[in-house]
Design a protein around this motif. Sequence first.
Motif, PDB file in Angstrom:
ATOM      1  N   ALA A 237      -1.646  -8.016   7.036  1.00 33.24           N
ATOM      2  CA  ALA A 237      -1.349  -9.325   6.847  1.00 33.24           C
ATOM      3  C   ALA A 237      -1.242 -10.057   5.302  1.00 33.24           C
ATOM      4  O   ALA A 237      -2.304  -9.644   4.502  1.00 33.24           O
ATOM      5  N   GLY A 238      -0.411 -10.891   5.071  1.00 32.95           N
ATOM      6  CA  GLY A 238      -0.254 -11.315   3.728  1.00 32.95           C
ATOM      7  C   GLY A 238       0.442 -10.370   2.922  1.00 32.95           C
ATOM      8  O   GLY A 238       0.625 -10.870   1.616  1.00 32.95           O
ATOM      9  N   ARG A 239       0.821  -9.278   3.306  1.00 33.45           N
ATOM     10  CA  ARG A 239       1.539  -8.185   2.422  1.00 33.45           C
ATOM     11  C   ARG A 239       2.867  -8.187   2.657  1.00 33.45           C
ATOM     12  O   ARG A 239       3.312  -8.377   3.606  1.00 33.45           O
ATOM     13  N   ARG A 240       3.700  -7.960   1.432  1.00 33.47           N
ATOM     14  CA  ARG A 240       5.217  -8.011   1.651  1.00 33.47           C
ATOM     15  C   ARG A 240       5.765  -6.595   1.222  1.00 33.47           C
ATOM     16  O   ARG A 240       5.309  -6.376   0.110  1.00 33.47           O
ATOM     17  N   ILE A 241       6.312  -5.867   2.141  1.00 35.07           N
ATOM     18  CA  ILE A 241       7.003  -4.605   1.848  1.00 35.07           C
ATOM     19  C   ILE A 241       8.163  -4.645   1.777  1.00 35.07           C
ATOM     20  O   ILE A 241       9.001  -5.129   2.457  1.00 35.07           O
ATOM     21  N   GLY A 242       8.862  -4.082   0.677  1.00 33.62           N
ATOM     22  CA  GLY A 242      10.196  -4.033   0.367  1.00 33.62           C
ATOM     23  C   GLY A 242      10.559  -2.564   0.931  1.00 33.62           C
ATOM     24  O   GLY A 242      10.034  -1.575   0.713  1.00 33.62           O
ATOM     25  N   VAL A 243      11.850  -2.701   1.384  1.00 35.06           N
ATOM     26  CA  VAL A 243      12.558  -1.600   2.232  1.00 35.06           C
ATOM     27  C   VAL A 243      13.834  -1.442   1.560  1.00 35.06           C
ATOM     28  O   VAL A 243      14.736  -2.388   2.034  1.00 35.06           O
ATOM     29  N   ALA A 244      14.297  -0.413   1.031  1.00 41.19           N
ATOM     30  CA  ALA A 244      15.756  -0.021   0.727  1.00 41.19           C
ATOM     31  C   ALA A 244      16.416   0.418   2.050  1.00 41.19           C
ATOM     32  O   ALA A 244      16.185   1.087   2.648  1.00 41.19           O
ATOM     33  N   GLN A 245      17.495  -0.377   2.181  1.00 42.90           N
ATOM     34  CA  GLN A 245      18.194  -0.127   3.342  1.00 42.90           C
ATOM     35  C   GLN A 245      19.576  -0.416   3.168  1.00 42.90           C
ATOM     36  O   GLN A 245      20.098  -1.580   2.934  1.00 42.90           O
ATOM     37  N   ASP A 246      20.515   0.612   3.115  1.00 39.32           N
ATOM     38  CA  ASP A 246      22.042   0.621   2.857  1.00 39.32           C
ATOM     39  C   ASP A 246      22.523   2.022   3.239  1.00 39.32           C
ATOM     40  O   ASP A 246      21.794   2.980   3.798  1.00 39.32           O
ATOM     41  N   ALA A 247      23.660   2.144   2.926  1.00 39.99           N
ATOM     42  CA  ALA A 247      24.365   3.883   3.134  1.00 39.99           C
ATOM     43  C   ALA A 247      23.623   4.802   2.353  1.00 39.99           C
ATOM     44  O   ALA A 247      23.388   5.843   2.770  1.00 39.99           O
ATOM     45  N   CYS A 259       6.362  -1.383  13.608  1.00 47.01           N
ATOM     46  CA  CYS A 259       4.858  -0.885  13.180  1.00 47.01           C
ATOM     47  C   CYS A 259       4.370  -1.910  11.959  1.00 47.01           C
ATOM     48  O   CYS A 259       3.341  -2.170  12.115  1.00 47.01           O
ATOM     49  N   LEU A 260       5.210  -1.940  10.846  1.00 47.77           N
ATOM     50  CA  LEU A 260       4.788  -2.689   9.654  1.00 47.77           C
ATOM     51  C   LEU A 260       4.428  -3.973  10.103  1.00 47.77           C
ATOM     52  O   LEU A 260       3.613  -4.682   9.679  1.00 47.77           O
ATOM     53  N   ARG A 261       5.514  -4.818  10.916  1.00 49.53           N
ATOM     54  CA  ARG A 261       5.249  -6.022  11.247  1.00 49.53           C
ATOM     55  C   ARG A 261       4.297  -6.204  12.209  1.00 49.53           C
ATOM     56  O   ARG A 261       3.494  -7.128  12.119  1.00 49.53           O
ATOM     57  N   ALA A 262       3.869  -5.223  13.075  1.00 53.97           N
ATOM     58  CA  ALA A 262       2.936  -5.434  13.962  1.00 53.97           C
ATOM     59  C   ALA A 262       1.328  -5.344  13.282  1.00 53.97           C
ATOM     60  O   ALA A 262       0.612  -5.775  13.699  1.00 53.97           O
ATOM     61  N   LEU A 263       1.731  -4.686  11.778  1.00 49.97           N
ATOM     62  CA  LEU A 263       0.375  -4.538  11.146  1.00 49.97           C
ATOM     63  C   LEU A 263       0.083  -5.822  10.478  1.00 49.97           C
ATOM     64  O   LEU A 263      -0.779  -5.905   9.800  1.00 49.97           O
ATOM     65  N   GLY A 264       1.106  -6.720  10.468  1.00 50.08           N
ATOM     66  CA  GLY A 264       0.952  -8.160   9.864  1.00 50.08           C
ATOM     67  C   GLY A 264       1.671  -8.200   8.617  1.00 50.08           C
ATOM     68  O   GLY A 264       1.931  -9.142   8.021  1.00 50.08           O
ATOM     69  N   ALA A 265       2.499  -7.101   8.327  1.00 52.15           N
ATOM     70  CA  ALA A 265       3.348  -7.092   6.880  1.00 52.15           C
ATOM     71  C   ALA A 265       4.654  -7.881   7.080  1.00 52.15           C
ATOM     72  O   ALA A 265       5.246  -8.081   8.118  1.00 52.15           O
ATOM     73  N   GLU A 266       4.944  -8.498   5.933  1.00 50.24           N
ATOM     74  CA  GLU A 266       6.484  -9.157   5.824  1.00 50.24           C
ATOM     75  C   GLU A 266       7.388  -8.082   5.280  1.00 50.24           C
ATOM     76  O   GLU A 266       7.012  -7.418   4.299  1.00 50.24           O
ATOM     77  N   VAL A 267       8.520  -7.621   6.116  1.00 51.14           N
ATOM     78  CA  VAL A 267       9.321  -6.744   5.403  1.00 51.14           C
ATOM     79  C   VAL A 267      10.576  -7.439   4.932  1.00 51.14           C
ATOM     80  O   VAL A 267      11.160  -8.413   5.610  1.00 51.14           O
ATOM     81  N   ALA A 268      10.772  -7.002   3.743  1.00 53.05           N
ATOM     82  CA  ALA A 268      11.865  -7.532   2.798  1.00 53.05           C
ATOM     83  C   ALA A 268      13.142  -6.404   2.713  1.00 53.05           C
ATOM     84  O   ALA A 268      12.737  -5.433   1.682  1.00 53.05           O
ATOM     85  N   THR A 269      13.951  -6.472   3.102  1.00 48.28           N
ATOM     86  CA  THR A 269      15.106  -5.227   3.036  1.00 48.28           C
ATOM     87  C   THR A 269      15.847  -5.559   1.858  1.00 48.28           C
ATOM     88  O   THR A 269      16.042  -6.921   1.654  1.00 48.28           O
ATOM     89  N   PHE A 270      16.526  -4.655   1.215  1.00 49.66           N
ATOM     90  CA  PHE A 270      17.556  -4.728   0.030  1.00 49.66           C
ATOM     91  C   PHE A 270      18.432  -3.728   0.010  1.00 49.66           C
ATOM     92  O   PHE A 270      17.977  -2.407   0.189  1.00 49.66           O
ATOM     93  N   SER A 271      19.533  -3.809  -0.750  1.00 50.03           N
ATOM     94  CA  SER A 271      20.364  -2.913  -0.649  1.00 50.03           C
ATOM     95  C   SER A 271      20.712  -2.487  -2.224  1.00 50.03           C
ATOM     96  O   SER A 271      21.493  -3.212  -3.110  1.00 50.03           O
ATOM     97  N   PRO A 272      20.119  -1.344  -2.603  1.00 50.22           N
ATOM     98  CA  PRO A 272      20.437  -0.986  -4.037  1.00 50.22           C
ATOM     99  C   PRO A 272      21.949  -0.561  -4.456  1.00 50.22           C
ATOM    100  O   PRO A 272      22.274  -1.088  -5.434  1.00 50.22           O
ATOM    101  N   ILE A 273      22.567   0.008  -3.490  1.00 52.74           N
ATOM    102  CA  ILE A 273      24.033   0.116  -3.998  1.00 52.74           C
ATOM    103  C   ILE A 273      24.703  -0.956  -3.725  1.00 52.74           C
ATOM    104  O   ILE A 273      25.991  -1.031  -4.221  1.00 52.74           O
ATOM    105  N   ALA A 274      24.429  -2.166  -3.447  1.00 56.64           N
ATOM    106  CA  ALA A 274      25.382  -3.469  -3.383  1.00 56.64           C
ATOM    107  C   ALA A 274      24.788  -4.162  -4.696  1.00 56.64           C
ATOM    108  O   ALA A 274      25.159  -5.337  -4.753  1.00 56.64           O
TER     109      ALA A 274
END
Length: 433
Positions: A237-247, A259-274
């Motif tokens: 809870a209160g933690r923000r986890i960045g997740v690379a997500q693209d091709a 699972c991460l969200r159920a543990l209370g995390a905020e998941v923030a995806t981003f695309s490195p190749i974009a």
Amino acid sequence: MTATLCPALMVSAPASGQGKTSVTAAIARHARNAGKTVRVFKTGPDYLDPMVLARASGQPVYQLDLFMGGLAHCRAQLAAAATEADLILVEGVMGLFDGAPSSADLAEAFGLPVLAVIDASGMAQTFAALALGLQSLRGERIRLCGVVANRVGSEGHGRMVAEGLPANLPLVAALQRRQDLALPERHLGLVQALELPGLDAQLDAWAQAWGEASRGFEFEPVRFAAEAEPALPALLAGRRIGVAQDAAFSFIYPANLDCLRALGAEVATFSPIAGEPLPPCDALWLPGGYPELHADAMRANPTFFAGLREHLALHKPLLAECGGMLALADTLVDGDGHEHAMAGLMPGSARLHQRLAALGMQSMDWPEGTLRGHSFHYSTLATPLAPIATASNPNGGKTAEALYQQGSLRASYLHHYFPSNPQAVAAFFLNKA
């Protein structure tokens, strides 16, 4: 215990390469086009087939694996799907009885009727002998509800393969060989769904072929126990986890994000190749994928490698898996022999090979607890780092992946299945080295 009835089917085969994915996708798309809600699952570890199945069904595709997730976890997933779906489909892995646990083990555990897909190329009446062998090996413990003759050459060929099949094992469909509807492949399997601009039209064509060939086939209702898994504590809870997500970083189980969200995390995806920068976050996850195909795009991102370096300099946790780990190495040599400079945050050099380097289920003892997952890669990594742990293979295979730790960075070829030990995952993402 209450239960929910829902039509369900496992699509399996005598071996890999028979057409399970295309048939499963065809059934899912046909049902979806008829206005039904379809939930599709994939047996065992896989990222590429589920991408196609998700496009076909319009719903995320989860894994059902008796080793990685366990019986109760699989039961809870099926029970939840049964409450919202008009049809549940489960695509098997390899051949019906291959592996431990196998697709047959899963079908037996949950009473799933099995539709066997058999590539009929190069055979006629022998088709029935193969189908009868699948039907009889475990007797009444596994029930084949029918067979599909895939890649038949003509209507006459379809009639020949049906000869010898008993009344309780009908030929559900004879699907013509269509090279124009075949999916392209690369070294890890199918090309990713997001890289196929014509995929939706192809899925509709598959659906039409299935509908025309399978008239009269009815899906049987299966009783799924209404069982939910215990709620997870909000350790993140209160933690923000960045997740690379693209091709380049696409090998992500939906269950891991859940699972991460159920543990209370905020998941923030981003695309490195974009060209997207790292989001502000407390921890990072670089999943597997194809960094070798997108090395130029990663280097062209003005902030990606610098952002990773700053993240680690602040002693924030970073988990890198397989392709994510290779992106952190000094160099990566692709399948054509071209060397690419990578992030240089983990000492070592990686090289892609023409032959499979490792494959197998894995159990890894993290310092925080044991996690399960799998390994599947064509590359090797030469690094001076000494492993802090080495995985074991439950089936005695030779693949035994290393776990590396350098400061707040943890890296391995292992693709972890977070629901196998959510508390251990949370403990790592909470740590500062």
